[in-house]
Motif scaffolding. Structure first.
Motif: not given
Ligand SMILES: Nc1ncnc2c1ncn2[C@@H]1O[C@H](COP(=O)(O)OP(=O)(O)OP(=O)(O)O)[C@@H](O)[C@H]1O
Ligand SMILES: [Mg+2]
Length: 242
Positions: A228-232, A234-235, A238
């Motif tokens: 996923s590229s959604v920042p939340l 990713r946090s 990843s």
């Protein structure tokens, strides 16, 4: 299947759930992630009928949970185990007595049947050697395994896990994760797992949903969410520390 549809819940002066839609398919582990205080535990409490929504529906196997009477709720809870954070054991009861509690509350079972079931369940989580110990004398990992045994002792169709690896070292966490995956694979239990831990999500989960501002803002299979590229998302999922 567990379904929450358009659930709204206000607690104090905060709108905690604000149009939450969540579906946990049969036989899978659904991992619910989200920042502290976003309402993950509140969500679990709706599933088991401790809290009722201001608006919206909570449905388990077609049963309308918020409108169950006491008897209906008791019967739902027999089919649903709840693993509390840190196991939430009762300190003056032994491991075996803690695990026996749900059987005593809910059923008329004979003492020898209770003892058999308790030991069988303790064996499954690798705790039968510690049946007569008290919570004060066992480690955090053992407490969690005892809590898991207590959640499983009624042979539930569903288990709700609230932060199953909180406070555990990585090795103990991994053991708990393996057990949670086994509970799904061997017993066919459907799981709803609340966690902050990436390892827990990847080791136990089939689907992941991220809760923010009272609703699910991203959802998908493990692989979809990993990319996923959604920042939340990713946090949570990843890189970096667990
Ligand atoms: N019975 C209650 N009365 C009033 N406010 C409550 C009640 N239960 C929970 N809250 C509030 O609702 C919010 C969400 O709580 P919840 O316990 O669901 O968070 P959480 O996502 O599980 O957080 P954490 O990751 O820290 O466990 C918090 O602000 C909490 O203070
Ligand atoms: Mg919580």
């Amino acid at each position: 299947m567990i379904e929450l549809r358009d659930v709204h819940k206000r607690l104090g002066d905060r709108q905690i759930l604000d149009g939450l839609d969540l579906v946990v398919p049969e036989g899978l582990n659904y991992v619910l992630m989200g920042r502290s205080g976003t309402g993950k535990s509140v969500t679990l409490k709706h599933v088991i009928g401790i809290l009722t929504p201001d608006r919206g529906e909570v449905v388990v196997d077609g049963i309308d949970v918020p409108h169950l009477d006491r008897k209906g709720l008791a019967s739902l809870r027999r089919r649903m185990g709840y693993l509390f954070q840190n196991g939430a054991l009762i300190n003056w009861l032994t491991v075996a007595q803690n695990v026996a509690l749900p059987l005593r509350e809910n059923r008329r079972m004979r003492e020898d049947e209770i003892a058999d079931r308790v030991h069988q369940t303790l064996r499954m989580v690798g705790m039968d050697h510690a049946a007569d110990q008290y919570p004060a004398s066992i480690s955090g990992g053992m407490k969690l395994r005892t809590g898991l045994a207590r959640a499983l002792v009624t042979e539930p169709d569903y288990v709700l896990y609230d932060e199953p690896n909180a406070g555990l070292d990585p090795i103990m966490s991994e053991q708990i994760h393996r057990l949670i995956a086994e509970v799904r694979d061997r017993l066919g239990v459907t799981g709803l797992i609340v966690t902050h831990s990436r390892a827990c999500a990847f080791d136990t989960g089939d689907r992941i949903g991220v809760l923010d501002n009272g609703r699910i803002v991203a959802e998908g299979t493990i692989d979809e969410m990993r990319d996923s590229s959604v920042p939340l998302v990713r946090s949570f999922l990843s890189g970096g520390a667990d």
